[in-house]
Design a protein around this motif. Structure first.
Motif, PDB file in Angstrom:
ATOM      1  N   TYR A 131       0.793  -1.196   0.136  1.00 23.69           N
ATOM      2  CA  TYR A 131      -0.138   0.158  -0.047  1.00 23.69           C
ATOM      3  C   TYR A 131       0.864   1.226  -0.278  1.00 23.69           C
ATOM      4  O   TYR A 131       2.021   1.340   0.545  1.00 23.69           O
ATOM      5  CB  TYR A 131      -0.928   0.203   1.196  1.00 23.69           C
ATOM      6  CG  TYR A 131      -1.781  -1.121   1.362  1.00 23.69           C
ATOM      7  CD1 TYR A 131      -1.819  -2.223   2.344  1.00 23.69           C
ATOM      8  CD2 TYR A 131      -2.976  -1.268   0.250  1.00 23.69           C
ATOM      9  CE1 TYR A 131      -2.626  -3.124   2.438  1.00 23.69           C
ATOM     10  CE2 TYR A 131      -3.664  -2.590   0.409  1.00 23.69           C
ATOM     11  CZ  TYR A 131      -3.492  -3.342   1.305  1.00 23.69           C
ATOM     12  OH  TYR A 131      -4.432  -4.393   1.407  1.00 23.69           O
ATOM     13  N   GLU A 139      -8.297  -0.818   3.494  1.00 26.12           N
ATOM     14  CA  GLU A 139      -6.891  -0.872   2.987  1.00 26.12           C
ATOM     15  C   GLU A 139      -6.873  -0.674   1.662  1.00 26.12           C
ATOM     16  O   GLU A 139      -6.394   0.178   1.030  1.00 26.12           O
ATOM     17  CB  GLU A 139      -6.104  -2.206   3.637  1.00 26.12           C
ATOM     18  CG  GLU A 139      -5.829  -2.159   5.009  1.00 26.12           C
ATOM     19  CD  GLU A 139      -4.855  -3.248   5.477  1.00 26.12           C
ATOM     20  OE1 GLU A 139      -4.019  -2.892   6.094  1.00 26.12           O
ATOM     21  OE2 GLU A 139      -4.843  -4.471   5.113  1.00 26.12           O
ATOM     22  N   GLU A 140      -7.769  -1.488   1.032  1.00 23.31           N
ATOM     23  CA  GLU A 140      -7.834  -1.483  -0.672  1.00 23.31           C
ATOM     24  C   GLU A 140      -8.385  -0.388  -1.071  1.00 23.31           C
ATOM     25  O   GLU A 140      -7.888   0.371  -1.952  1.00 23.31           O
ATOM     26  CB  GLU A 140      -8.744  -2.606  -0.877  1.00 23.31           C
ATOM     27  CG  GLU A 140      -8.172  -4.051  -0.506  1.00 23.31           C
ATOM     28  CD  GLU A 140      -6.998  -4.285  -1.468  1.00 23.31           C
ATOM     29  OE1 GLU A 140      -6.999  -4.298  -2.713  1.00 23.31           O
ATOM     30  OE2 GLU A 140      -5.916  -4.736  -0.502  1.00 23.31           O
ATOM     31  N   ASP A 143      -6.019   2.467  -0.220  1.00 26.78           N
ATOM     32  CA  ASP A 143      -4.577   2.141  -0.534  1.00 26.78           C
ATOM     33  C   ASP A 143      -3.748   2.640   0.885  1.00 26.78           C
ATOM     34  O   ASP A 143      -2.483   3.331   0.576  1.00 26.78           O
ATOM     35  CB  ASP A 143      -4.098   3.056  -1.694  1.00 26.78           C
ATOM     36  CG  ASP A 143      -2.788   2.564  -2.321  1.00 26.78           C
ATOM     37  OD1 ASP A 143      -2.242   3.374  -3.136  1.00 26.78           O
ATOM     38  OD2 ASP A 143      -2.312   1.588  -1.920  1.00 26.78           O
TER      39      ASP A 143
END
Lengths: 348, 355
Positions: B13, B226-227, B230
């Motif tokens: 990330y 989180e996705e 990022d």
């Protein structure tokens, strides 16, 4: 005591022999008399779905408790001959020890409860020694693991592990017991010759499940938050490789192919199964299409041709053909499918 | 001992808010916990349960201590006004009075403090919001813990209800960045949590509940965040890096203590304590108990934090009175020395885990 390689192979042979016998029966026998049964622990439904793997249909549902949402089945283990399934049963309250904490044995032939014994501390996962005389349980609420005599249910040892223990496995030679701990990020190693803890191994973040390779030289540990699989060399209990599945993978259970050449890992975060070549430790496939939601449990048939996953968010089991590495079927099971375990129907 | 964790896992990330702004997120957590409790004073009927009053009192204790020193250095009058407003709310609540007007006043001052402490350029980023959300969902006092703790302490439950309100607000701000699947998944997780927290009042008795039922959707939600943002939201993925980073983070705190600025020094200690307790404490207790003892002893000498296993029932107090977690600490050790002792403990922890 260390077992010779020949004895290891003999014990495994008895299991595979049962399979071979099942497969050679005349065609007039009914599906329920031959073949494998896949047992699915439904955590929130408080029951066990029994799948006939010849037809991929449910043949029975075994109630575990009349109080779903209060008592739950989770991890399972199978006897060496495949004829008995052991289920870890616990209540949801980790603060209290209740009578519901127990290990239950189910007869694969009849799907009836054979016996059960108390295992306090919220047992979560189980593993048997190769002889099938002892069963080991991770005790989630106690930061301990316990060993129990199968015949009497007596706890013969209990030892400290990390906090929130979950995965437990016995090496093929029976010498080592490995126990994972989610909050400590460790695997604790027990030497069964004297039931002494020999080491705590630091692995990936939030380890869940551990399995040994077929030859026992390695162990594989999934790390849910780390998104990794740690490869442990069992001669000195050291991490020698880390397989990166991606931080979003959230791996939980894994299954080792009977040839030892592949491992299949259930990725709860991506709703995928990762296929790893054990020689290169590389991902060779990611199976996602038609996969159920949040696969956690995973098990495969002894011929290595079929993999089953327990999918907790879709209350289903996905059936994977290992030749095409694709999902070929989906089976509706109970609420909160947690884990799967193969049993062998004895041939009369 | 084998070192696990994927090398460079955090590099997947782009952003790493808990590493980049560890102290800031601890300060923000204090602000958010106060906001969470003010909402509850409004939502719950007076007189408030005595157990819940402990939560309310925390607003002027550990919650305020997370940012109070810095706030006072930036705007002393505001710090005092906010503190007094919070005290007034707590007193009215304890007396069984309607505190709505006092809550509104405190909320106004709190908002001003928030604007002063957090640079808008940071505050408006998805990574910042995701980190705040992660704490609201998973930290002590957060949504998941509120449900789990309610089994033994019933009045932890309302924290989850109130925290979820803020979770929905922040998720709505991040949602435009998400893919359709992420939106669907995120909303599903929030819906699951909403079912668990239908009202601010705890179900009494809290029986027949799965205390861990909120954790699964909360964890899944953080994975989604989180996705979407990022941003790496689990600072414990590489424990060696974390341990070393904790040692770096509190260097300014040790300097503050040496300069007599204890309140500011304590803020940094709160921030590293959160991370140590969440990610390293159990491990050190298992594999290097002497390091753990050293760390806990020095923490006890510097700040007071609640301990899940602490049955002493100690109230949270001022920094450095050392009564909170029952661990022994040496009264002859100054705050600056204790802080330096923590650095030593973190560096030893780093060595132990192979960092």
């Amino acid at each position: 005591m260390k077992k010779s390689v020949s004895r290891i192979l003999m014990i495994r042979a008895s299991f595979f022999a049962a399979i071979a016998a099942a497969l050679t029966l005349p065609s007039s026998t009914t599906p329920q008399e031959i073949g494998y049964r896949m047992y699915v622990a439904n955590e929130y439904g408080a029951d066990i779905s029994v799948i006939d793997t010849l037809t991929n249909t449910i043949v029975e549902t075994i109630p575990i408790s009349g109080r779903p949402g209060e008592v739950r089945p989770r991890g399972m283990a199978v006897s060496a001959d495949g004829g008995t399934i052991y289920v870890a049963i616990s209540d949801f309250n980790t603060q209290l020890e209740t009578p519901e904490d127990k290990i239950t044995a189910i007869d694969v032939r009849t799907n009836k409860v054979l016996s059960e014994f108390h295992a306090g501390g919220n047992p979560e996962r189980l593993a048997l020694n190769p002889e099938g005389t002892k069963i080991w349980a991770s005790l989630e609420a106690l930061a301990r693991a316990g060993g129990y005599d199968i015949a009497t249910g007596a706890q013969f040892t209990v030892f400290r592990v990390g906090v929130e223990p979950e995965g437990v496995a016995v090496s093929p030679n029976g010498q080592w017991v490995y126990v994972t701990a989610e909050a400590t990020h460790t695997v604790t190693v027990l030497d069964t010759s004297d039931n002494s803890v020999v080491k705590h191994i630091l692995v990936g973040n939030r380890p869940r499940v551990v399995e040994f390779s077929i030859d026992g030289t390695r162990a594989y540990v999934t790390a849910e938050i780390g998104g990794t699989v740690s490869v442990i060399e069992t001669t000195n209990h050291t991490v020698t490789a880390t397989i990166n599945l991606g931080l979003d993978s959230r791996p939980v259970e894994l299954a080792v192919d009977p040839t030892g050449s592949r491992i299949y890992i259930a990725g709860g975060g991506t709703s995928a199964v990762y296929v790893i070549d054990t020689e290169s430790n590389e991902i060779i496939a990611i199976i996602k299409e038609r996969m159920g939601r949040r696969p956690w449990g995973i098990a495969m048939t002894p011929d290595g041709k079929t993999v089953y996953t327990a999918n907790g968010l879709s209350d289903s089991v996905s059936v994977i053909d290992t030749e095409c590495l694709c999902v070929v079927d989906s089976i509706a099971v109970g609420r909160g499918a947690h884990s799967v375990q193969l049993g062998v129907v004895p041939v009369d | 001992m084998g070192l696990g964790g994927a090398p460079g896992a955090q590099a997947q990330y782009t952003h790493n808010p808990f590493f980049e702004s560890m102290h800031l997120h601890s300060q923000v957590f204090g602000l958010e916990m106060i906001a969470q409790r003010l909402r509850l004073v409004n939502a719950l009927n007076a007189p408030l349960d005595e157990e819940f009053m402990e939560q309310v009192e925390a607003m002027t204790e550990s919650n305020f201590l997370r940012f109070g020193g810095t706030l006072a250095s930036l705007d002393g009058a505001l710090a005092e006004t906010l503190f007094d407003a919070l005290e007034a709310v707590a007193e009215a609540a304890e007396d069984g009075e309607n505190a709505n007007a006092l809550v509104a006043e405190a909320q106004t001052h709190l908002a001003t403090a928030y604007d002063l402490l957090v640079d808008p350029a940071i505050r408006n980023t998805a990574a910042f919001k995701a980190a705040v959300l992660a704490n609201l969902l998973l930290a002590e006092g957060g949504v998941a813990e509120a449900y789990e703790e309610a089994v033994e302490e019933l009045w932890e439950f309302p924290n989850g209800w109130s925290g979820l309100i803020r979770v929905r607000e922040l998720w709505a701000e991040i949602e435009p960045l998400a893919t359709p699947q992420q939106v669907a998944d995120g909303r599903e997780m929030i819906d699951e949590l909403t079912v668990l927290f239908p009202n601010p009042e705890p179900p009494d008795p809290f029986v027949g509940k799965n205390p861990e039922e909120a954790e699964a959707p909360a964890q899944r939600m953080v994975g989604i965040l989180e996705e979407v943002a990022d941003a790496a939201l689990y600072p414990g993925r590489d424990l060696g890096i974390l341990a070393g980073h904790l040692a770096d983070v509190i260097v300014p705190s040790c300097q503050s203590y040496a300069n007599g600025a204890d309140a500011i020094g304590a803020e940094g200690i709160f921030s590293v304590h959160d991370q140590y307790a969440s990610h390293l404490g159990f491990l050190m207790d298992l594999i290097a108990p002497e390091v753990h003892e050293q760390a806990t002893s020095h923490f006890a000498g510097l700040i007071v934090v609640e301990d899940d296993d602490d049955d002493d029932g100690d109230d949270e107090g001022e920094p450095g009175d050392g009564d909170g977690d029952g661990d022994d600490h040496d009264d002859d050790v100054s705050a600056a020395e204790a802080c330096l002792g923590l650095i030593d403990a973190f560096m030893e922890a780093k060595r132990v885990v192979g960092g």
